[in-house]
Write an enzyme that holds these catalytic residues in place. Structure first.
Site, PDB file in Angstrom:
ATOM      1  N   SER A 238       1.125  -1.257   0.074  1.00 21.01           N
ATOM      2  CA  SER A 238       0.087   0.354  -0.067  1.00 21.01           C
ATOM      3  C   SER A 238       0.882   1.034   0.022  1.00 21.01           C
ATOM      4  O   SER A 238       1.449   1.414  -0.897  1.00 21.01           O
ATOM      5  CB  SER A 238      -0.576   0.194   1.309  1.00 21.01           C
ATOM      6  N   ASP A 461      -9.128  -4.164  -6.573  1.00 16.07           N
ATOM      7  CA  ASP A 461      -8.225  -3.128  -5.298  1.00 16.07           C
ATOM      8  C   ASP A 461      -8.579  -2.022  -5.332  1.00 16.07           C
ATOM      9  O   ASP A 461      -8.704  -0.822  -6.314  1.00 16.07           O
ATOM     10  CB  ASP A 461      -6.654  -3.074  -4.993  1.00 16.07           C
ATOM     11  N   HIS A 490      -7.685  -5.914  -0.301  1.00 11.35           N
ATOM     12  CA  HIS A 490      -6.136  -5.134  -0.127  1.00 11.35           C
ATOM     13  C   HIS A 490      -4.947  -5.204   0.254  1.00 11.35           C
ATOM     14  O   HIS A 490      -4.707  -5.847   1.615  1.00 11.35           O
ATOM     15  CB  HIS A 490      -6.206  -3.584   0.760  1.00 11.35           C
TER      16      HIS A 490
END
Length: 528
Positions: A238, A461, A490
């Site tokens: 991320s 995502d 995610h």
């Protein structure tokens, strides 16, 4: 790798030479006024200091609840890399030593390959306890070969923690969640955002400008040096992918292997505002995915056998919560926040759906438990919010005029009503920000400049939309993209998909990448 804490003669000489250079002097060959020259030299000074000092690992904060294999220490970094002799802060680092076992049952012990530094998302998330992933079956092979290392980035407790308001005030009571907020509601939220931005400035002072992604990438270089690693092996997830991308741009020769899992779009034109709007639009698709799943299990949850009927059930619950909050704490805004969180991870779908079904059936207990405030976690939550706000607002330009935010929020809400205004409220403090902004780097590497890297992404995502993975693939020469088809969860590394994990292990354990971009079948849908 050298023994932690031992200072070599070469390290001492390098540190002395760097420390003797005039403050702010650029490295040899760099123009004196080159942008970032002072910070580059400051990073070299800090890395040499850290290499000489090493890390004294011992008990971790809160160690009474942690496995003994996790040990913690600190790395000292400059608050301002342009002035490495000035104020310094400490980053807390966690490590689990490589087990060296035989997790594959091959009869051979894993050869140790140094440290694998893992930086999770946020901004505002801590990686301090990430090394405990090595206890999971999917991480056993990596944990056998690598010391698993994580750390709390600057600003994240206990690494010089940031705060923007009293944590008790951070826990909000039940609130409405209109898809078309009135002008009065927008003014109220703007006033809150302005007060929050002023609180960040008042509580942190001039130091606030030093909490941004460029300094996070410099910190990563100092952590590498402190670990005694000649080159960095890194897994960013991320937001961690953006820090990794900046590191690849700033220190390409220091990269050994690098994995980007669920990629923040690094295009400098998208950093900040445009990425935030893209996330809100993508969440509408994830919300539809979840409603389809609920409808497919109508016999279990009784919320309707079509997407439209599930939407009606959700709105019925929201209206009821607006009239009388569940448990006195959960209103429409808390309901929506809980289902937005479910957009991150498929594993949350059964729990959230059960809570919604139970609430409409007369039992508010599960919904209050899942969506209600948790005062005991207020300090941690406020700290995470402060870091996220500071880093996002510092990282690049944001619109200053509220007219732009209102216009774009209104337009976005027409096609993505589920997350549009929540996104605006989250980032609106950046419209009132008082610290200087950074200029985002144009991340690009030429063929042969950077070691080959692995990019992992889920096709649906919403937190880091798939376009970001494609953009990073285009910018890093020699990178390979592995896509988990049809997946919206995610973070895909080390999950339940053996195809994805096979590519991850082949790369990190043997340095092998697919010859071209590859795809994996989706993971199984969650069971109701």
């Amino acid at each position: 790798m050298r023994a932690v804490g031992r200072c070599t003669a070469a390290g001492s000489l390098l540190l002395a030479a760097l420390a003797a250079a005039p403050a702010g002097a650029p490295p040899a060959g760099a123009a004196p006024d080159a942008p970032g020259a002072a910070e580059r030299r400051g990073t070299e000074v800090a890395a040499a200091r850290a290499a000489a000092a090493g890390i004294a690992f011992g008990r971790c904060p809160g160690a009474e609840d942690l496995p003994g294999s996790l040990r913690c220490g600190t790395v000292t970094v400059p608050l301002d890399y342009a002035h490495p002799g000035g104020e310094r802060i400490e980053l807390t680092v966690g490590r689990v030593r490589a087990t060296g076992g035989d997790p594959g049952g091959s009869g051979r012990k894993a050869a140790r390959q140094g440290a694998l530094v893992h930086l999770p998302g946020g901004p505002g998330a801590s990686g301090l306890y990430v090394p405990l992933l090595g206890l999971l079956p999917e991480w056993k092979r990596l944990g056998a070969a690598y010391d698993l290392v994580g750390y709390a980035p600057r600003g994240v407790a206990p690494s010089a923690p940031l705060s923007c308001q009293d944590p008790e005030a951070f826990v909000k009571g039940p609130r409405p969640a209109p898809e078309r907020p009135s002008a009065a509601v927008r003014r109220e939220r703007a006033a809150e955002a302005g007060a929050y931005a002023r609180g960040c400035a008042a509580r942190t002072g001039d130091a606030l400008r030093h909490y941004h992604s460029l300094d996070n990438a410099r910190d990563l270089e100092v952590v590498r040096a402190a670990l005694g690693e000649r080159r960095l092996t890194f897994l960013g997830a991320s937001y961690g992918t953006y820090v990794g991308a900046l590191y690849a741009e700033m220190f390409p020769g220091r990269v050994r292997r690098m994995v980007f899992d669920s990629v923040v779009n690094p295009d400098p034109e998208d950093i900040g505002y445009r990425n935030a709007l893209a996330r809100a639009a993508a969440f509408e698709g994830r919300w539809t995915d979840l409603k389809r799943w609920i409808a497919a299990h109508d016999e279990v949850y009784g919320l309707g056998g079509t997407v439209r009927r599930v939407q009606r059930a959700y709105r019925r619950a929201s209206a009821r919560l607006g009239a009388e909050p569940a448990g006195g704490t959960v209103g429409p805004a808390q309901l929506r926040a809980a289902f937005l969180r479910a957009g991150y991870y498929d594993d949350l779908w059964p729990h959230r759906t059960r809570a919604l079904s139970a609430y409409l059936g007369g039992d508010p207990g599960p919904l209050v438990e899942q969506a209600g405030p948790h005062p005991e976690a207020a300090v941690e939550a406020e700290n995470a919010s402060a870091v996220r706000t500071a880093v996002e607002c510092n990282d690049g330009p944001w619109p200053a005029g509220l007219r732009i935010w209102d216009r774009d929020g209104t337009r976005l809400a027409r096609r993505a009503p589920f997350a549009a205004w929540d996104t605006v409220w989250t980032y609106l403090p950046c419209a009132f920000w008082r610290a200087p902004r950074q200029r985002p780097l144009d991340v690009r590497t030429a063929p042969g400049e950077l070691a080959p890297t692995l990019i992992l992404a889920g096709e649906r995502d919403a937190v880091t939309p798939y376009a970001g993975a494609r953009e990073l693939r285009r910018r890093l020469a020699g990178s390979v993209l592995v896509t988990e088809r049809g997946t919206g969860t995610h973070g895909v590394a080390g999950g339940p998909n053996p195809c994805v994990n096979g590519h991850l292990e082949a790369y990190l354990l043997r340095g092998r990448l697919p010859t071209r971009d590859a795809a994996c079948a989706p993971r199984p849908a969650p069971e109701p």
